[in-house]
Design a protein around this motif. Structure first.
Motif, PDB file in Angstrom:
ATOM      1  N   PHE A 322       0.833  -1.202   0.000  1.00  0.00           N
ATOM      2  CA  PHE A 322       0.000   0.000   0.000  1.00  0.00           C
ATOM      3  C   PHE A 322       0.865   1.248   0.000  1.00  0.00           C
ATOM      4  N   GLY A 323       1.981   1.196   0.729  1.00  0.00           N
ATOM      5  CA  GLY A 323       2.898   2.332   0.736  1.00  0.00           C
ATOM      6  C   GLY A 323       3.389   2.642  -0.660  1.00  0.00           C
ATOM      7  N   SER A 324       3.813   1.590  -1.388  1.00  0.00           N
ATOM      8  CA  SER A 324       4.403   1.863  -2.693  1.00  0.00           C
ATOM      9  C   SER A 324       3.346   2.294  -3.703  1.00  0.00           C
ATOM     10  N   VAL A 325       2.068   1.988  -3.440  1.00  0.00           N
ATOM     11  CA  VAL A 325       1.029   2.430  -4.365  1.00  0.00           C
ATOM     12  C   VAL A 325       0.590   3.852  -4.054  1.00  0.00           C
ATOM     13  N   TYR A 326       0.383   4.136  -2.752  1.00  0.00           N
ATOM     14  CA  TYR A 326      -0.222   5.422  -2.423  1.00  0.00           C
ATOM     15  C   TYR A 326       0.791   6.512  -2.095  1.00  0.00           C
ATOM     16  N   LEU A 327       1.998   6.139  -1.631  1.00  0.00           N
ATOM     17  CA  LEU A 327       2.987   7.168  -1.282  1.00  0.00           C
ATOM     18  C   LEU A 327       4.366   6.673  -1.689  1.00  0.00           C
ATOM     19  N   PRO A 328       4.659   6.611  -2.992  1.00  0.00           N
ATOM     20  CA  PRO A 328       5.864   5.916  -3.456  1.00  0.00           C
ATOM     21  C   PRO A 328       7.160   6.371  -2.799  1.00  0.00           C
ATOM     22  N   THR A 329       7.368   7.685  -2.621  1.00  0.00           N
ATOM     23  CA  THR A 329       8.677   8.094  -2.090  1.00  0.00           C
ATOM     24  C   THR A 329       8.813   7.801  -0.606  1.00  0.00           C
ATOM     25  N   TYR A 330       7.703   7.532   0.076  1.00  0.00           N
ATOM     26  CA  TYR A 330       7.805   7.273   1.503  1.00  0.00           C
ATOM     27  C   TYR A 330       7.399   5.845   1.847  1.00  0.00           C
TER      28      TYR A 330
END
Lengths: 354, 353
Positions: A322-330
């Motif tokens: 989910f992190g890489s989908v919704y907030l890629p740099t973080y």
């Protein structure tokens, strides 16, 4: 044996074991958990209203992140469970666990290249990496029992040496283990992603191999749980986790038990390497990546606990995807945040044994 | 706890705090050589060998302090140093003008050190939530998270390439980038850090910390705040490591995720352990050995017909041999050799009587 500071360092009280006991003790948490599960099911199954779509983007993205997270969690579980098993029984923080994973991946790749068969790769990886683990336990760690820090330092040294030896043999290339014919391609799941203008629903198509591997890791997890809770060897392992000295004093061949568990944990990591090689790819550096994933998983779940490893793997897999989908740099911050929150509020891990 | 303790003691060696007050002659000679080194050594040796070794030694010293006197093997020290380097690049000037704020060095350097100490303290506060072998696991996870974060994050940390063109300033009419001043800068901070550690371990705080290392429950019963002491130790260690990280950034002229990667993080542990966790001088010996190996092993390996890439193998094997056969490092070997010589000498005089 490990002193835990912190407000609730005492761990779980003995009373009310099992799921029902937990619900009884923590009714509010149970209610929230149930609500979260219902919400998730609704998000997966329902046709999204515009309001939700505005918040979470397209349903296709959300559902595939969910599935990727869960299946990645399955892979993490396979790696972390051996780590946690070895720690639980032997108090050995095996920082060479990632190397065993990578070694398994390379062995699997070589086997598939030589024979063209996929399933035997698992057997080869499991057996050879288990033998490597057996050698490590009997030749090295047996001679420094009880010296936790020294064992850990040795595993660090071993991981450096293994990494370089594997680089020597297999080079710095990326390898991917080809998916066998009968598992290739996507499978259509009865989950509606969207509806075409002509009223025809679009179903989720998901790689078959990931689903099969996830199912296999669930089966392995359940079998492991049964083996530990229902068999004699499992009973010995549980007794050893609780009190090693007492178990040894009661005449159990504890060194044999240690060697077996170490070999089994290593073998699982090797098998996970084949899975990882099919899922993603294997290359130098993957050893540290999966070591760190295992570390975070077991910190979150609780070192030494197999259900903890399962829960931690699921949480970290989901957080990562989910992190890489919704907030890629973080993205990395997400899984890290899960770890920090767990450490802050429950330093022994979510499902720690003690 | 009882079972965890002996393992730890045997691995680190019992750190000697009550050293004899007299400074051994070898130390005087060593200090003099270091002080007058620029007169004899070439610029390459001065900066790339001794400067680098002093910087790495200082970072490893902060690990030695935590491990040897606090009983906490923290792998986050290289990350704290790298964090300070990143902060100097972000707050000061670098080649990435769109990110760097361009503060003057007298503002950027103290701010970077302050932020790095804050970072180290917070990491410590997380790590001391659990004790014993967990410390390694948690600090390694923090270090890895920071590494992956710097690699992923473009907007603040400059992503994969990081920052280049981070230079030591020019002030008091001296260009601190040129070899001799830079060497003295490294030597000064290494000496200050070493002196601080030697002073702190004899001060009440350091003594309490060693008490906590040996028996946290008893110290807690005596009224010491165990957690606060441990966190303060992390803060102090971060204060030692942060300026060294800035010096490292100036030495390389750049800071990138590779500086805080898992490899360097483990290397700092290797340096501290191989040198010896028993005394503050150990990490510097380890660092000098590491740097010499790093620079000259390549030629030696090639001469042996191996690829220069097998350097990691050499480091790993050296580390393994140290941990397996002399857990208290090179210092331990030295001490044992000296004791044995003293024993044979004593036996000789006793036999003579």
């Amino acid at each position: 044996m490990i002193a835990r500071s912190g407000p609730d360092g005492g761990g779980v009280e003995g009373a009310g074991r099992g799921v029902l006991g937990w619900i009884e003790r923590r009714p509010l948490a149970a209610l929230l958990l149930a609500l979260a599960v219902v919400l998730l099911l609704w998000l997966v199954l329902a046709d999204w209203p515009d309001e939700v779509e505005r918040w979470l983007g397209r349903k296709r993205v959300f559902v595939s992140a969910l599935f990727n997270g869960i299946t990645l969690g399955g892979l993490y579980f396979l790696v972390a469970t051996g780590f946690t098993l070895i720690f639980g029984l032997m108090r050995n923080v095996n920082l060479a666990h990632g190397s065993l994973y990578l070694f398994g991946g390379y062995l699997g790749y070589t086997t598939v290249q030589a024979t063209g068969l996929w399933l035997p790769a698992f057997v080869v990886a499991f057996v050879l990496v288990a033998i490597a683990g057996l050698l490590l336990q009997t030749l090295v760690f047996r001679h420094m029992e009880g010296e936790e820090l020294r064992q850990t330092l040795v595993t660090i040294g071993l991981s450096i040496v293994f990494a370089d030896l594997m680089l020597w043999v297999w080079g710095g290339d990326f390898y991917q283990i080809p998916t066998p014919e009968w598992l290739a391609g996507p499978v259509e799941l009865p989950i509606v992603l969207d509806v075409r203008p002509n009223g025809e629903p679009i179903y989720l198509r998901y790689p078959r191999v990931r689903l099969v591997i996830f199912a296999a890791s669930v089966v392995i997890g359940v079998l492991l749980w049964l083996a530990i809770n229902r068999t004699r060897v499992g009973m010995l392992i549980r007794a050893g986790v609780d009190d090693r000295e007492m178990l040894a004093a009661s005449g159990v061949p504890i060194q044999l038990l240690f060697a077996l568990v170490f070999a089994f944990g290593a073998g699982l990591a090797g098998m996970a390497g084949v899975v990882g090689g099919t899922f993603q790819s294997i290359s130098p550096g993957e050893d540290t990546r999966f070591l760190l994933a295992s570390l975070v998983v077991v910190i979150v779940g609780g070192l030494g606990s197999i259900p903890g490893a399962a829960l931690g793997a699921l949480l970290i897999g989901l957080a990562e995807q989910f992190g890489s989908v919704y907030l890629p740099t973080y993205a990395i911050v997400f899984s890290f945040l899960v770890m920090v929150l767990v450490l802050a509020f429950r330093p022994q891990g979510l499902l720690a044994m003690r | 706890m009882a079972a965890a303790r002996p393992g730890f003691a045997s691995a680190t060696g019992a750190p000697a705090t009550d050293r004899e007050a007299a400074v051994p002659p070898a130390a005087w000679i060593g200090a003099l050589v270091l002080l007058f080194l620029p007169a004899i050594a070439s610029d390459f040796f001065l900066v790339q060998v001794f400067g680098w070794a002093l910087i790495l030694g200082t970072i490893a010293l902060s690990l030695q302090f935590l491990a040897g006197y606090g009983g906490m093997v923290s792998l986050v020290q290289m990350t704290v140093a790298g964090f300070a380097g990143y902060m100097v690049a972000i707050l000061g000037t670098s080649g990435l003008a769109q990110i760097s704020l361009g503060w003057p060095f007298w503002l950027a350097v103290p701010a970077a050190i302050l932020l790095a100490v804050l970072f180290g303290t917070l990491s410590g506060a997380l790590a001391v939530r659990t004790a014993g072998i967990y410390t390694i696991v948690i600090t390694l996870a923090i270090a890895a998270a920071f590494f992956y974060f710097t690699r992923q994050n473009e907007t603040v940390f400059g992503g994969f390439l990081g920052f280049n063109g981070v230079r030591a300033p020019v002030f008091w009419g001296i260009d601190w980038r040129s070899p001799v001043p830079f060497y003295y800068l490294c030597l000064a901070w290494a000496a200050i850090a070493w002196g601080l550690v030697v002073w702190v371990i004899r001060a009440p705080f350091g003594l309490a910390l060693q008490g906590i290392r040996d028996n946290p429950r008893r110290m807690a019963a005596l009224g010491f705040d165990v957690t606060a002491h441990r966190i303060a130790a992390y803060a102090f260690a971060a204060f030692l490591a942060a300026p060294a990280g800035i010096l490292l950034t100036w030495l390389n002229g750049q800071i990138a995720p590779g500086t805080v990667g898992i490899g360097p993080v483990i290397d700092v542990l290797v340096i501290a352990v191989v040198g010896g966790l028993g005394r503050p001088i150990g990490p510097f010996i380890g660092a000098l050995l590491y740097v010499l190996l790093r620079i000259f092993a390549l030629d030696a390996l090639v001469a042996l017909g191996l690829s220069g890439q097998r350097f990691q193998l050499l480091i790993g094997l050296g580390f393994l041999v140290t941990v397996l056969f002399s857990p208290d490092g090179i210092l331990g070997l030295w001490e044992r050799a000296r004791r044995r010589r003293a024993a044979t000498a004593a036996a000789g005089t006793a036999g003579g009587r």
